[in-house]
Design an enzyme around this catalytic site. Structure first.
Site, PDB file in Angstrom:
ATOM      1  N   GLU A 223      93.772 -77.885  87.804  1.00 14.95           N
ATOM      2  CA  GLU A 223      92.891 -78.929  88.399  1.00 14.95           C
ATOM      3  C   GLU A 223      91.746 -79.011  87.744  1.00 14.95           C
ATOM      4  O   GLU A 223      90.782 -78.075  87.941  1.00 14.95           O
ATOM      5  CB  GLU A 223      92.536 -78.819  89.721  1.00 14.95           C
ATOM      6  CG  GLU A 223      92.155 -80.216  90.214  1.00 14.95           C
ATOM      7  CD  GLU A 223      90.858 -80.317  90.469  1.00 14.95           C
ATOM      8  OE1 GLU A 223      90.135 -80.917  89.623  1.00 14.95           O
ATOM      9  OE2 GLU A 223      90.054 -79.625  91.502  1.00 14.95           O
ATOM     10  N   CYS A 257      84.225 -82.339  90.292  1.00 14.36           N
ATOM     11  CA  CYS A 257      85.169 -82.750  89.045  1.00 14.36           C
ATOM     12  C   CYS A 257      85.410 -84.267  89.052  1.00 14.36           C
ATOM     13  O   CYS A 257      85.873 -84.806  87.961  1.00 14.36           O
ATOM     14  CB  CYS A 257      86.529 -81.885  89.188  1.00 14.36           C
ATOM     15  SG  CYS A 257      87.212 -82.019  90.716  1.00 14.36           S
TER      16      CYS A 257
END
Length: 478
Positions: A223, A257
């Protein structure tokens, strides 16, 4: 590295290996935990996490310098609670053996698919959301029946202490263990022969993690992140668009993110975006210097990195505007969003993931041009469309790739437990949310079952005297 530091690293590597062996042995003693066992584990984690939520607020505030209490609850605690509740409710259904179609060549038989735990899952977290990026994958791993070893970021020492307490109260270390340590420890951790490895962090580090895992053929879920764009489409009101993406940029001071990395808006409306953003920012944070609603930049290193990005942009001709007129405070590391106009591709701000309160705003002549610009870069973790026009929405959806998309919203698609979450290309590999996450951390094992009648004897050699030749001829007829 000094000799003493080398000894510490070697000792920790040995500790990792011993702990992995311990958990592997414990897993082999119970390789298929029942649904009730898994649900009990998840509920213990839930109870312990809620019991220590105030300590997490305090510890993250210390590690960041200033971390909004509401953001800790909203970004780190609540998503894990929701994820646990979601998995508990659906776990028995996920675990059921599936009956699949039986092909003609193997009839009569029964074909089933069973989801089996893979074993020990390694989880490497990041500093920006240390609980959500470690406990989130842990929930999925436990739901799938696995044990887990967690490597926390070394940049949150206070939070790591609380995380260790939460895990110790919920689990024996033969099921879940948790570690911290410097970058070298992470490298040793990622090289262990896990049955699955989950990493959250930068694309650059993700490449090293995948390379280390490949030596043991360990499957990975990465991720990562990337430059997540917001496309403000021609039909969208500027004030409305800004009101929908500004919180996603301000949350955790842009250190997420999925945070919007840059804005694409119709050419000529760049200043309108700046004006709307500044107005709304001042409304959200009227006493910015003393507010607890906005988090600080996490560390001195990242604060200096962001100042260098701004200096580079200014030196190359960009216009930089503070959203509230205030300059970044090096003492508190409080930094209002800095909007960047006239950014060019030779500037760092348009080359690297920003991961902080800096927001370039670029104009485009057409939606097609905006899409083309996005496609020239790496595929982002999130893409955000500000438009109520379905034709425009569909065009962008069909002509771009990203880990996920939010329309007239930002970040929120990651909060949906019933869909997979993960990147594509530079923004990651695999998923770890929902049913797809359960499958990712399970082995889908095909099981073919025959009864007493065995047809294989009719198709065995010698072929010139059996049934195989005429059967093949019939099956392959034109």
């Amino acid at each position: 590295m000094s000799a003493q530091e080398q000894v510490v690293v070697e000792d920790q590597a040995c500790e990792f290996a011993l702990q992995l062996k311990k958990q592997q042995q414990a897993y082999l003693a119970n390789p298929m935990p029942s649904a009730d066992e898994r649900i009990a584990r998840l509920k213990r984690l839930r109870k312990s996490l809620l019991a220590h939520q105030d300590e997490l607020i305090e510890s993250l505030n210390k590690d960041f310098g200033r971390r909004s209490p509401e953001e800790t609850l909203l970004l780190d605690v609540l998503p894990n609670i929701n994820n646990i509740d979601y998995c508990v409710k659906r776990l028995k259904k996920w675990m059921k053996t599936e009956t699949r179609h039986t092909d003609l060549l193997v009839r009569p038989a029964k074909v089933e698919l069973m989801y089996q735990p893979v074993g020990v899952v390694g989880i490497i977290g990041a500093w920006n959301g240390p609980i959500i990026v470690t406990f989130g994958p842990l929930v999925t791993a436990l739901a799938a029946g696995n044990s887990a070893m967690i490597k926390m970021s070394e940049f949150n020492p206070e939070t790591n202490k609380v995380a260790k307490k939460i895990i110790a109260e919920a689990f024996d270390d033969s099921l879940v263990s948790i570690f911290d340590g410097e970058a070298e420890a992470s490298a040793r951790f990622s090289a262990l022969p896990f049955n699955h490895l989950m990493f959250t962090g930068s694309t650059a580090v993700g490449r090293h993690v995948m390379r280390a895992a490949s030596a043991n053929l360990v499957p990975v879920t990465l991720e990562l992140g990337g430059k997540c764009p917001v496309i403000v489409c021609p039909d969208m009101d500027i004030d409305d668009a800004v009101s929908r993406f500004i919180y996603g940029k301000c949350a955790n001071s842009g250190q997420i993110c999925l945070s919007p990395d840059y804005i694409l808006c119709p050419e000529g409306k760049e200043q309108a975006v700046v004006d709307a953003y500044c107005k709304r920012f001042k409304e959200m944070f009227p006493a910015f210097s003393s507010t607890t609603d906005h988090s600080s930049v996490h560390s001195e290193r990242h604060f200096q990195r962001l100042q260098e990005i701004l200096s580079d942009a200014k030196a190359k001709g960009a216009t930089v505007i503070s959203a509230n007129g205030q300059e970044p405070d090096p003492k508190t590391r409080m930094m209002p969003t800095h909007l960047v106009l006239n950014a060019t591709e030779d500037m760092i701000v348009m080359q690297e993931e920003i991961f902080g309160p800096i927001l370039p705003i670029k104009g485009y002549k057409s939606v097609e041009e905006a899409v083309s610009y996005i496609n020239q870069g790496g595929r982002p973790l999130g893409l955000y469309i500000m438009s109520f026009d379905k034709t425009t929405q569909d065009y962008i959806l069909n002509h771009t790739h990203s880990g996920g998309v939010s329309i007239n919203e930002v970040v929120s698609h990651a909060l949906c437990d019933d869909v997979p979450f993960g990147g594509v290309g530079d923004s990651g590999i695999g998923h770890y949310h929902g049913h797809e996450g359960f499958k990712a951390m399970s082995k889908a094992k095909t099981v073919l079952k025959r009864g007493k009648f065995y047809p294989g004897k009719f198709t065995a050699p010698p072929y010139d005297k059996g049934f195989l030749r005429p059967i093949l001829k019939w099956l392959l007829r034109q």
